[in-house]
Design a protein around this motif. Structure first.
Motif, PDB file in Angstrom:
ATOM      1  N   VAL A 274       0.703  -1.272   0.243  1.00  0.00           N
ATOM      2  CA  VAL A 274      -0.192   0.075  -0.353  1.00  0.00           C
ATOM      3  C   VAL A 274       1.022   1.444  -0.212  1.00  0.00           C
ATOM      4  O   VAL A 274       0.481   2.304  -0.367  1.00  0.00           O
ATOM      5  CB  VAL A 274      -0.593  -0.046   1.333  1.00  0.00           C
ATOM      6  CG1 VAL A 274      -2.317   1.191   1.763  1.00  0.00           C
ATOM      7  CG2 VAL A 274      -2.322  -0.669   1.187  1.00  0.00           C
ATOM      8  N   VAL A 278       0.004   3.492  -3.518  1.00  0.00           N
ATOM      9  CA  VAL A 278      -1.507   4.456  -3.081  1.00  0.00           C
ATOM     10  C   VAL A 278      -0.655   5.992  -2.618  1.00  0.00           C
ATOM     11  O   VAL A 278       0.313   5.755  -1.150  1.00  0.00           O
ATOM     12  CB  VAL A 278      -2.058   3.210  -1.593  1.00  0.00           C
ATOM     13  CG1 VAL A 278      -2.988   4.386  -2.125  1.00  0.00           C
ATOM     14  CG2 VAL A 278      -2.263   1.739  -2.171  1.00  0.00           C
ATOM     15  N   THR A 281      -0.704   8.038   1.094  1.00  0.00           N
ATOM     16  CA  THR A 281      -0.501   6.779   2.139  1.00  0.00           C
ATOM     17  C   THR A 281       1.091   7.360   3.088  1.00  0.00           C
ATOM     18  O   THR A 281       1.189   6.742   2.444  1.00  0.00           O
ATOM     19  CB  THR A 281      -0.512   5.283   1.968  1.00  0.00           C
ATOM     20  OG1 THR A 281      -0.048   4.721   1.187  1.00  0.00           O
ATOM     21  CG2 THR A 281      -2.033   5.289   1.617  1.00  0.00           C
ATOM     22  N   LYS A 340      -7.466   4.102   5.694  1.00  0.00           N
ATOM     23  CA  LYS A 340      -6.504   3.944   4.044  1.00  0.00           C
ATOM     24  C   LYS A 340      -6.188   2.914   3.915  1.00  0.00           C
ATOM     25  O   LYS A 340      -5.920   1.867   2.800  1.00  0.00           O
ATOM     26  CB  LYS A 340      -6.570   5.109   3.692  1.00  0.00           C
ATOM     27  CG  LYS A 340      -6.283   5.456   1.466  1.00  0.00           C
ATOM     28  CD  LYS A 340      -5.691   6.616   1.660  1.00  0.00           C
ATOM     29  CE  LYS A 340      -5.518   6.943   0.327  1.00  0.00           C
ATOM     30  NZ  LYS A 340      -4.833   8.332  -0.035  1.00  0.00           N
ATOM     31  N   GLU A 343      -8.122  -0.705   3.896  1.00  0.00           N
ATOM     32  CA  GLU A 343      -8.954  -0.392   3.133  1.00  0.00           C
ATOM     33  C   GLU A 343      -8.321  -0.452   1.176  1.00  0.00           C
ATOM     34  O   GLU A 343      -9.399  -0.632   0.361  1.00  0.00           O
ATOM     35  CB  GLU A 343     -10.410   0.462   2.628  1.00  0.00           C
ATOM     36  CG  GLU A 343     -11.107   0.369   3.947  1.00  0.00           C
ATOM     37  CD  GLU A 343     -11.436   1.611   3.818  1.00  0.00           C
ATOM     38  OE1 GLU A 343     -11.365   3.036   3.392  1.00  0.00           O
ATOM     39  OE2 GLU A 343     -13.235   2.124   4.575  1.00  0.00           O
ATOM     40  N   SER A 344      -7.496   0.168   1.086  1.00  0.00           N
ATOM     41  CA  SER A 344      -6.174   0.189  -0.267  1.00  0.00           C
ATOM     42  C   SER A 344      -5.890  -1.243  -0.832  1.00  0.00           C
ATOM     43  O   SER A 344      -5.391  -1.253  -1.762  1.00  0.00           O
ATOM     44  CB  SER A 344      -5.018   1.265  -0.257  1.00  0.00           C
ATOM     45  OG  SER A 344      -6.294   2.387  -0.321  1.00  0.00           O
ATOM     46  N   GLU A 347      -6.781  -3.528  -3.990  1.00  0.00           N
ATOM     47  CA  GLU A 347      -6.125  -2.897  -5.314  1.00  0.00           C
ATOM     48  C   GLU A 347      -4.804  -2.363  -5.051  1.00  0.00           C
ATOM     49  O   GLU A 347      -4.345  -2.740  -6.894  1.00  0.00           O
ATOM     50  CB  GLU A 347      -7.044  -1.061  -5.069  1.00  0.00           C
ATOM     51  CG  GLU A 347      -6.501  -0.082  -6.567  1.00  0.00           C
ATOM     52  CD  GLU A 347      -7.201  -0.798  -7.450  1.00  0.00           C
ATOM     53  OE1 GLU A 347      -7.115  -0.108  -9.061  1.00  0.00           O
ATOM     54  OE2 GLU A 347      -8.233  -1.432  -7.467  1.00  0.00           O
TER      55      GLU A 347
END
Length: 483
Positions: A274, A278, A281, A340, A343-344, A347
């Motif tokens: 992540v 992302v 973050t 985040k 939840e990321s 993806e």
């Protein structure tokens, strides 16, 4: 597991055209979508495992129009696939030659009662829309999943969606009081009860929740609401191993009780993925740890001091050597930043190459053992493999994902999916677990069921399908294994 698409359904072209003309006369020609460019986003599921085909997408405006479409298709012998927000992960929403029916125009909140703590929402409402409607009345609809801005209530019910708050509030099955359903012959079952107690025979709604549109199309639902929390405390914790996470879960649960609404876990590889991929973050604290937990406490009471409660539990866990580092969010922005990170993860994994995914559950007490044994067995089978187990420890649901070895060809790696199914699912079975915790069966796991599910249960599923949908009109080839 089979990622191969089934053979496409074929229908007589003249009869199909006549059917579409009858439907267009009822629901409007613009709501019978045949343009390939408009259809394209509806024909591929999010992971790219299945690429479907359909003559048309039908977009009814109300339940009567759904019933008309289903009755006409049944009479013509043409199959229908219901599709919500197309966020499913097992291919259950993908058509293979059948007509598509979508309820996006059926997106009304029919009623919301803050005294009864119920909301009646149509099947095409997005989850976020229902959450917002509840919040405007000082209530909470607790289902929370990463796709909540896109996924629809009908799909959430059809897959018995879970998410991050199951520990406190349960799956969609526990959140549903009643349903309105169009049956495979076009009849409408009005079961939109708002009652907490109704002992008048079979609980029919449970036939359709989790059935993935194979037994009926959910057009509306009566859902449970809860008082909105007035307090929220979020903490992110670094630990040495999954066993320490289980110990922390027990400590928090024993002290906080129902105030513990979320308990999520991820490995260091997951957090690093992540942080790498992302934007926006940041690492919660200095240094890396083998394992992490994101825990959340909520309360409707103003006089509860959840932060102090969390601090007390963490202090005890530090003293016992179970926790290595921790941070407690001091603001809503900090809480969202911590969430985040969790939840990321799904993806972010896409950037690490091929990912073989398993959505499984075992008894909560066995989660650490499962993570350790499954990781060891899979790495032994393919050295260089990067396990990424994460998910909902509080309810025993592990997303046991396996990122490909660095440098390996992605397609060659994905072709080994069934090999890893045998390793992971066989281990799940020995622990009394389930090969599908919250994503459903669809087409991805349909052929896995006979290997692990009681044969009498499969026979009962086939009997129900045959009784309600003898012509196999609704979502053919999904969920129920061929007999």
């Amino acid at each position: 597991m089979s990622t191969a698409a089934p053979a496409p359904l074929l229908f007589d072209a003249g009869r199909l055209q006549a059917l579409l003309e009858r439907i267009a006369a009822r629901i409007g020609a613009r709501n019978v979508v045949t343009d390939p460019a408009e259809l394209a986003p509806h024909l591929e599921e999010g992971r790219g495992l299945y690429h479907g085909a359909t003559p048309a997408l039908l977009k009814p405006a109300d339940t009567a129009e759904v019933a008309f479409i289903v009755a006409e298709c049944a009479a013509a012998g043409v199959a229908l696939v219901p599709q919500g927000g197309n966020t499913g992960l097992v291919g259950g929403q993908v058509p293979f030659g059948a007509l598509l029916i979508g309820l996006s125009r059926m997106n009304r909140i029919r009623s919301l009662d803050a005294t009864d703590l119920t909301v009646v929402a149509e099947g095409g409402c997005t989850l976020h829309q229902v959450q917002q409607a509840a919040a405007e009345k000082g209530c909470l609809f607790p289902l929370s999943i990463a796709s909540e801005g896109t996924c629809q209530i009908g799909g959430n019910l059809s897959t018995n969606a879970g998410g991050t708050a199951v520990l406190r509030y349960g799956n969609m099955r526990e959140l549903a009081l009643g349903l309105e359903v169009v049956l495979p012959d076009g009849r409408i079952w009005n079961g939109l009860s708002r009652l907490r107690k109704d002992n008048t025979g079979y609980d029919l709604k449970d036939l359709f929740i989790g059935a993935e549109g194979t037994l009926g199309i959910i057009t509306a639902a009566s859902l449970r609401l809860f008082p909105a929390p007035r307090q929220r405390t979020t903490t992110f914790v670094g630990l040495a191993d999954p066993q320490a996470a289980l110990a922390l879960l027990n400590r928090l649960r024993n002290v906080a009780g129902d105030a513990l609404t979320g308990f999520e876990f991820l490995p260091d590889f997951g957090l690093e993925t992540v942080l790498k991929h992302v934007p926006g973050t940041t690492r919660p604290f200095t240094g890396a740890h083998a394992f992490y937990v994101l825990a959340e406490l909520t309360s409707t009471r103003r006089d509860d001091d959840l932060a102090a409660l969390a601090e007390g539990v963490l202090a005890e866990a530090f003293e016992a050597g179970e926790v290595e580092d921790a941070v407690i969010a001091c603001s809503e922005a900090q809480s969202q930043a911590l969430w985040k990170l969790r939840e990321s993860l799904s993806e972010a994994q896409k950037f690490e190459g091929g990912s073989i995914k398993h959505d499984v559950s075992v008894p909560v007490s066995l989660v650490p053992r499962f993570i350790e044994e499954a990781s060891r067995l899979c790495v032994a089978h393919m050295p260089g493999l990067r396990p990424c187990p994460f998910g909902h420890m509080g309810d025993g649901n592990i997303h046991f994902n396996l990122s490909q070895p660095l440098g390996m060809d992605k397609q060659a790696y994905l072709e080994t999916w069934e090999e890893f199914n045998r390793i992971v699912h066989d281990l799940v079975a020995t622990m009394g677990g389930s090969i599908s915790a919250e994503h459903g069966i669809g087409i991805l796991k349909r052929d896995e069921l006979p290997l692990y599910k009681d044969p009498v249960a499969i026979a009962l599923m086939a009997t129900l399908k045959k009784a309600l949908d003898p012509a196999d009109i609704l979502n053919p080839g999904k969920v129920v294994p061929p007999v």
